[in-house]
Design a protein around this motif. Structure first.
Motif, PDB file in Angstrom:
ATOM      1  N   HIS A  18       0.827  -1.210   0.000  1.00  0.00           N
ATOM      2  CA  HIS A  18       0.000   0.000   0.000  1.00  0.00           C
ATOM      3  C   HIS A  18       0.860   1.259   0.000  1.00  0.00           C
ATOM      4  N   GLU A  19       1.939   1.256   0.779  1.00  0.00           N
ATOM      5  CA  GLU A  19       2.834   2.418   0.814  1.00  0.00           C
ATOM      6  C   GLU A  19       3.442   2.676  -0.564  1.00  0.00           C
ATOM      7  N   ARG A  20       3.830   1.624  -1.243  1.00  0.00           N
ATOM      8  CA  ARG A  20       4.531   1.766  -2.514  1.00  0.00           C
ATOM      9  C   ARG A  20       3.601   1.955  -3.703  1.00  0.00           C
ATOM     10  N   TYR A  21       2.473   1.226  -3.713  1.00  0.00           N
ATOM     11  CA  TYR A  21       1.614   1.197  -4.890  1.00  0.00           C
ATOM     12  C   TYR A  21       0.198   1.727  -4.638  1.00  0.00           C
ATOM     13  N   GLY A  22      -0.078   2.175  -3.435  1.00  0.00           N
ATOM     14  CA  GLY A  22      -1.432   2.594  -3.086  1.00  0.00           C
ATOM     15  C   GLY A  22      -2.035   3.633  -4.006  1.00  0.00           C
ATOM     16  N   SER A  23      -1.216   4.520  -4.528  1.00  0.00           N
ATOM     17  CA  SER A  23      -1.739   5.559  -5.425  1.00  0.00           C
ATOM     18  C   SER A  23      -2.219   4.975  -6.757  1.00  0.00           C
ATOM     19  N   GLN A  24      -1.820   3.751  -7.067  1.00  0.00           N
ATOM     20  CA  GLN A  24      -2.223   3.112  -8.319  1.00  0.00           C
ATOM     21  C   GLN A  24      -3.476   2.240  -8.158  1.00  0.00           C
ATOM     22  N   THR A  67      -7.381   1.366  -7.543  1.00  0.00           N
ATOM     23  CA  THR A  67      -8.606   2.033  -7.971  1.00  0.00           C
ATOM     24  C   THR A  67      -9.502   2.322  -6.768  1.00  0.00           C
ATOM     25  N   GLU A  68     -10.485   3.150  -6.997  1.00  0.00           N
ATOM     26  CA  GLU A  68     -11.464   3.445  -5.945  1.00  0.00           C
ATOM     27  C   GLU A  68     -12.164   2.165  -5.486  1.00  0.00           C
ATOM     28  N   HIS A  90     -10.540  -0.207  -2.893  1.00  0.00           N
ATOM     29  CA  HIS A  90     -10.598   0.165  -1.477  1.00  0.00           C
ATOM     30  C   HIS A  90     -11.923  -0.178  -0.800  1.00  0.00           C
TER      31      HIS A  90
END
Length: 150
Positions: free
Chosen positions: A68-74, A76-77, A80
């Protein structure tokens, strides 16, 4: 992706299947109609990379936190949202299922008992190197420090 050194042909085929970037594969990226999720193949690549960065293994919670820290921005809504069946966040649940597939493909060690860490096998290290030759240096460092799984 070609087969990996030291892997049987069937294991190499399964590895290619689980880590394939083929977006046309049935179900890739779709959980329910209209709900876009990160494809299992992408979650598998993230899992391999994260385990490699962690020296070859870690607890489920630590691995998921690092992903999540590394790829969380990738993510999708929809990734989550909670799973209706158990309330677990979808991307975490799907990563755990991808881990099970990767165990069957020989890339990760199976659990011996509840709570065992998620750990790369030699085939998992080979798959990680095959995904990116630059990762070979990371693998060599981990093995030099005795953290790469044998």
């Amino acid at each position: 992706m070609e087969s990996f050194d030291g892997l049987s042909a069937s294991t190499a085929r399964e590895t290619n299947h689980f880590l394939s970037e083929d977006p046309t594969r049935a179900g890739a990226g779709i959980y329910d109609a209209g709900m876009q999720l990160t494809p299992h193949e992408v979650l598998g690549r993230w899992l391999l990379a994260t385990l490699g960065e962690m020296g070859g293994g870690g607890s489920k919670q630590a691995v998921l936190r690092r992903i999540h820290e590394r790829y969380g921005s990738q993510l999708t809504e929809t990734d989550h949202l909670p799973q209706p069946s158990n309330g677990e966040v979808k991307w975490e649940n799907r990563t755990a299922w991808q881990r099970n597939r990767m165990v069957k493909a020989g890339l990760l060690k199976p659990y011996v008992q509840r709570g065992d860490p998620w750990t790369l096998t030699e085939a998992g290290w080979a798959a990680l190197c095959a995904l990116s030759p630059a990762r070979e240096e990371m693998v060599a460092r981990a093995q030099a420090h005795g953290t790469a799984s044998q």
